[in-house]
Design a protein around this motif. Structure first.
Motif, PDB file in Angstrom:
ATOM      1  N   PRO A  98      50.037 -34.881  45.324  1.00 54.56           N
ATOM      2  CA  PRO A  98      48.557 -35.353  44.815  1.00 54.56           C
ATOM      3  C   PRO A  98      47.441 -34.522  45.253  1.00 54.56           C
ATOM      4  CG  PRO A  98      49.550 -37.073  46.258  1.00 54.56           C
ATOM      5  CD  PRO A  98      50.462 -36.153  46.140  1.00 54.56           C
ATOM      6  N   GLN A  99      46.808 -34.343  44.487  1.00 52.45           N
ATOM      7  CA  GLN A  99      45.315 -33.701  44.942  1.00 52.45           C
ATOM      8  C   GLN A  99      44.085 -34.083  43.954  1.00 52.45           C
ATOM      9  OE1 GLN A  99      46.364 -29.377  43.922  1.00 52.45           O
ATOM     10  NE2 GLN A  99      48.114 -30.421  43.696  1.00 52.45           N
ATOM     11  N   LYS A 100      43.025 -34.150  44.641  1.00 57.37           N
ATOM     12  CA  LYS A 100      41.727 -34.502  44.059  1.00 57.37           C
ATOM     13  C   LYS A 100      41.214 -33.460  43.183  1.00 57.37           C
ATOM     14  CE  LYS A 100      38.174 -37.569  43.579  1.00 57.37           C
ATOM     15  NZ  LYS A 100      38.371 -38.657  42.836  1.00 57.37           N
ATOM     16  N   ILE A 101      40.800 -33.733  41.670  1.00 58.34           N
ATOM     17  CA  ILE A 101      40.363 -32.758  40.905  1.00 58.34           C
ATOM     18  C   ILE A 101      38.936 -33.461  40.429  1.00 58.34           C
ATOM     19  CG2 ILE A 101      40.338 -31.887  38.495  1.00 58.34           C
ATOM     20  CD1 ILE A 101      42.711 -30.937  40.402  1.00 58.34           C
ATOM     21  N   THR A 102      37.793 -32.491  41.055  1.00 56.66           N
ATOM     22  CA  THR A 102      36.483 -32.953  40.945  1.00 56.66           C
ATOM     23  C   THR A 102      35.945 -32.308  39.680  1.00 56.66           C
ATOM     24  OG1 THR A 102      35.881 -30.949  42.294  1.00 56.66           O
ATOM     25  CG2 THR A 102      36.153 -33.133  43.519  1.00 56.66           C
ATOM     26  N   THR A 103      36.459 -31.555  39.157  1.00 47.62           N
ATOM     27  CA  THR A 103      35.861 -30.626  37.721  1.00 47.62           C
ATOM     28  C   THR A 103      36.035 -31.827  36.657  1.00 47.62           C
ATOM     29  OG1 THR A 103      36.623 -28.748  38.503  1.00 47.62           O
ATOM     30  CG2 THR A 103      36.012 -28.816  36.417  1.00 47.62           C
ATOM     31  N   PRO A 104      35.041 -31.976  35.953  1.00 49.13           N
ATOM     32  CA  PRO A 104      35.017 -32.830  34.774  1.00 49.13           C
ATOM     33  C   PRO A 104      36.161 -32.264  33.822  1.00 49.13           C
ATOM     34  CG  PRO A 104      32.786 -32.516  35.235  1.00 49.13           C
ATOM     35  CD  PRO A 104      33.553 -31.413  36.104  1.00 49.13           C
ATOM     36  N   LEU A 105      36.796 -33.206  33.027  1.00 45.65           N
ATOM     37  CA  LEU A 105      38.026 -32.661  32.359  1.00 45.65           C
ATOM     38  C   LEU A 105      37.675 -33.160  30.775  1.00 45.65           C
ATOM     39  CD1 LEU A 105      40.754 -33.187  34.666  1.00 45.65           C
ATOM     40  CD2 LEU A 105      39.935 -30.867  34.093  1.00 45.65           C
ATOM     41  N   ASP A 106      38.137 -32.391  29.643  1.00 42.80           N
ATOM     42  CA  ASP A 106      38.153 -33.092  28.467  1.00 42.80           C
ATOM     43  C   ASP A 106      39.662 -33.502  28.050  1.00 42.80           C
ATOM     44  OD1 ASP A 106      35.841 -32.273  27.206  1.00 42.80           O
ATOM     45  OD2 ASP A 106      36.215 -30.594  27.913  1.00 42.80           O
ATOM     46  N   GLY A 107      40.722 -32.640  28.690  1.00 45.39           N
ATOM     47  CA  GLY A 107      42.197 -33.207  28.595  1.00 45.39           C
ATOM     48  C   GLY A 107      42.990 -32.879  29.411  1.00 45.39           C
ATOM     49  N   ILE A 108      44.289 -33.632  29.626  1.00 43.43           N
ATOM     50  CA  ILE A 108      45.081 -33.451  30.866  1.00 43.43           C
ATOM     51  C   ILE A 108      46.417 -33.125  30.285  1.00 43.43           C
ATOM     52  CG2 ILE A 108      46.102 -34.264  33.102  1.00 43.43           C
ATOM     53  CD1 ILE A 108      43.607 -36.006  33.119  1.00 43.43           C
ATOM     54  N   LEU A 109      47.161 -32.271  30.663  1.00 41.54           N
ATOM     55  CA  LEU A 109      48.617 -32.047  30.327  1.00 41.54           C
ATOM     56  C   LEU A 109      49.427 -32.575  31.256  1.00 41.54           C
ATOM     57  CD1 LEU A 109      48.379 -28.201  29.270  1.00 41.54           C
ATOM     58  CD2 LEU A 109      48.083 -30.134  27.795  1.00 41.54           C
ATOM     59  N   PHE A 110      50.376 -33.510  30.710  1.00 39.44           N
ATOM     60  CA  PHE A 110      51.546 -34.065  31.524  1.00 39.44           C
ATOM     61  C   PHE A 110      52.746 -33.917  31.136  1.00 39.44           C
ATOM     62  CE2 PHE A 110      47.644 -36.982  32.294  1.00 39.44           C
ATOM     63  CZ  PHE A 110      47.831 -36.987  33.861  1.00 39.44           C
ATOM     64  N   PHE A 111      53.958 -33.631  32.105  1.00 37.13           N
ATOM     65  CA  PHE A 111      55.036 -33.061  31.900  1.00 37.13           C
ATOM     66  C   PHE A 111      55.979 -34.057  32.382  1.00 37.13           C
ATOM     67  CE2 PHE A 111      52.044 -29.491  32.240  1.00 37.13           C
ATOM     68  CZ  PHE A 111      52.163 -29.103  30.713  1.00 37.13           C
ATOM     69  N   SER A 112      55.782 -35.011  33.098  1.00 33.82           N
ATOM     70  CA  SER A 112      56.845 -36.049  33.568  1.00 33.82           C
ATOM     71  C   SER A 112      56.164 -37.311  34.221  1.00 33.82           C
ATOM     72  CB  SER A 112      57.442 -35.544  34.833  1.00 33.82           C
ATOM     73  OG  SER A 112      56.686 -35.222  36.052  1.00 33.82           O
ATOM     74  N   PRO A 113      56.882 -38.273  34.214  1.00 31.22           N
ATOM     75  CA  PRO A 113      56.443 -39.627  34.871  1.00 31.22           C
ATOM     76  C   PRO A 113      55.913 -39.468  36.198  1.00 31.22           C
ATOM     77  CG  PRO A 113      58.303 -40.144  33.453  1.00 31.22           C
ATOM     78  CD  PRO A 113      58.114 -38.577  33.579  1.00 31.22           C
ATOM     79  N   SER A 114      56.664 -38.668  36.929  1.00 29.45           N
ATOM     80  CA  SER A 114      56.237 -38.262  38.341  1.00 29.45           C
ATOM     81  C   SER A 114      54.821 -37.683  38.530  1.00 29.45           C
ATOM     82  CB  SER A 114      57.459 -37.616  38.874  1.00 29.45           C
ATOM     83  OG  SER A 114      58.746 -38.122  38.817  1.00 29.45           O
ATOM     84  N   GLY A 115      54.592 -36.724  37.300  1.00 26.69           N
ATOM     85  CA  GLY A 115      53.421 -36.019  37.472  1.00 26.69           C
ATOM     86  C   GLY A 115      52.284 -36.894  37.060  1.00 26.69           C
ATOM     87  N   VAL A 116      52.418 -37.979  36.125  1.00 25.57           N
ATOM     88  CA  VAL A 116      51.541 -39.011  36.008  1.00 25.57           C
ATOM     89  C   VAL A 116      51.187 -39.682  37.311  1.00 25.57           C
ATOM     90  CG1 VAL A 116      51.017 -41.111  34.785  1.00 25.57           C
ATOM     91  CG2 VAL A 116      51.976 -39.158  33.469  1.00 25.57           C
ATOM     92  N   GLU A 117      52.113 -40.245  37.952  1.00 21.91           N
ATOM     93  CA  GLU A 117      51.965 -40.897  39.230  1.00 21.91           C
ATOM     94  C   GLU A 117      51.248 -40.157  40.145  1.00 21.91           C
ATOM     95  OE1 GLU A 117      54.790 -42.909  42.647  1.00 21.91           O
ATOM     96  OE2 GLU A 117      55.894 -42.088  40.919  1.00 21.91           O
ATOM     97  N   SER A 118      51.482 -38.707  40.475  1.00 17.07           N
ATOM     98  CA  SER A 118      50.890 -38.068  41.398  1.00 17.07           C
ATOM     99  C   SER A 118      49.428 -38.093  41.070  1.00 17.07           C
ATOM    100  CB  SER A 118      51.655 -36.670  41.370  1.00 17.07           C
ATOM    101  OG  SER A 118      51.111 -35.948  42.529  1.00 17.07           O
ATOM    102  N   TYR A 119      49.163 -37.626  40.049  1.00 18.43           N
ATOM    103  CA  TYR A 119      47.929 -37.319  39.389  1.00 18.43           C
ATOM    104  C   TYR A 119      46.997 -38.712  39.752  1.00 18.43           C
ATOM    105  CZ  TYR A 119      43.551 -36.388  36.648  1.00 18.43           C
ATOM    106  OH  TYR A 119      42.322 -36.444  36.377  1.00 18.43           O
ATOM    107  N   LEU A 120      47.381 -39.889  39.590  1.00 17.20           N
ATOM    108  CA  LEU A 120      46.643 -41.239  39.509  1.00 17.20           C
ATOM    109  C   LEU A 120      46.567 -41.613  41.141  1.00 17.20           C
ATOM    110  CD1 LEU A 120      48.304 -43.215  36.510  1.00 17.20           C
ATOM    111  CD2 LEU A 120      46.192 -42.023  36.773  1.00 17.20           C
ATOM    112  N   LYS A 121      47.371 -41.144  42.057  1.00 12.02           N
ATOM    113  CA  LYS A 121      46.959 -41.212  43.275  1.00 12.02           C
ATOM    114  C   LYS A 121      45.840 -40.783  43.755  1.00 12.02           C
ATOM    115  CE  LYS A 121      51.739 -41.887  45.187  1.00 12.02           C
ATOM    116  NZ  LYS A 121      51.670 -43.187  45.418  1.00 12.02           N
ATOM    117  N   GLU A 122      45.097 -39.843  43.454  1.00 13.02           N
ATOM    118  CA  GLU A 122      43.908 -39.100  43.859  1.00 13.02           C
ATOM    119  C   GLU A 122      42.735 -39.237  42.503  1.00 13.02           C
ATOM    120  OE1 GLU A 122      43.009 -38.348  46.743  1.00 13.02           O
ATOM    121  OE2 GLU A 122      45.067 -38.549  47.708  1.00 13.02           O
TER     122      GLU A 122
END
Length: 223
Positions: A153-177
């Motif tokens: 996981p890593q913190k993303i500080t840039t405002p985003l319009d969209g996010i590309l997710f490729f696995s449930p693990s990627g979702v879990e990792s993103y949501l940690k930070e």
């Protein structure tokens, strides 16, 4: 386009995949939110057929089971994903069934090949869908864990319009930070989308479970 659309890919894309988004004049951020690595394993029992649900498992078997490859290539293979199928066939395996989702593959195995036996090469964070279905259908199989997925996981500080997710693990990792607010989440498949259902309703699922199709859905959304 007045303001550039800002897209985060939760894994680093190949240059040709990246180009689709850059050609659409999107601002692209990339970061690997998961890391996979092959691990040594022992094969004590090999059943009549083999199951692979990811390219990672194929790579690990090619690396770590070289002395058994001749024997393994004599087996029929059932797999998930067109790229997994292509990798297997490039290396001399005989793929007789391929689907986009593990649930569909499990159904085919149970309905048509239920009297045969299987060896499933898996990862440590694999979903329960396929093994649970096979158990309920009384299909004989054994499972060998051949790779590991680690969340990065890593913190993303840039405002985003969209996010590309490729696995449930990627979702879990993103949501940690990070939190998901108004961003549209583009998912490679239904299993990945399910991992987001309690977090957001802004979900677009690819028509085909490929990285390229996920990117196309993203581009189409903002056209």
């Amino acid at each position: 386009m007045q303001n550039q659309i800002r897209i985060l890919s939760t894994k680093k894309l190949l240059s040709n995949q990246k180009q689709f988004l850059l050609n659409a004049n999107f601002n692209l951020l990339e970061a690997d939110f998961i890391k996979t690595e092959s691990k040594p394993f022992e094969i004590n029992t090999i059943n009549d057929n083999l199951i692979f649900t990811s390219q990672n498992a194929v790579h690990s078997v090619l690396e770590n089971a070289q002395e058994l490859l001749t024997n393994l290539k004599e087996k029929n293979v059932f797999c998930v994903g067109l790229k997994t199928k292509a990798l297997l066939e490039e290396n001399g395996f005989n793929v007789i069934a391929n689907t986009g989702y593990a649930s569909d593959l499990a159904e085919i195995i149970a309905l048509i090949y239920g009297k045969e036996s299987f060896t499933f090469f898996s990862g440590n964070l694999r979903r329960d869908t396929l093994p649970d279905f096979l158990k309920e259908a009384n299909v004989k199989f054994n499972e060998i864990e051949v790779y590991e997925t680690h969340l990065t996981p890593q913190k993303i500080t840039t405002p985003l319009d969209g996010i590309l997710f490729f696995s449930p693990s990627g979702v879990e990792s993103y949501l940690k930070e990070n939190k998901i607010k108004k961003e549209i989440c583009f998912c490679i498949g239904n299993t990945t989308a399910e991992a987001l259902e309690k977090t957001t309703n802004n979900i677009v699922v690819a028509n085909q479970p490929t990285v390229e199709n996920t990117i196309i859905q993203c581009i189409n959304e903002y056209k």
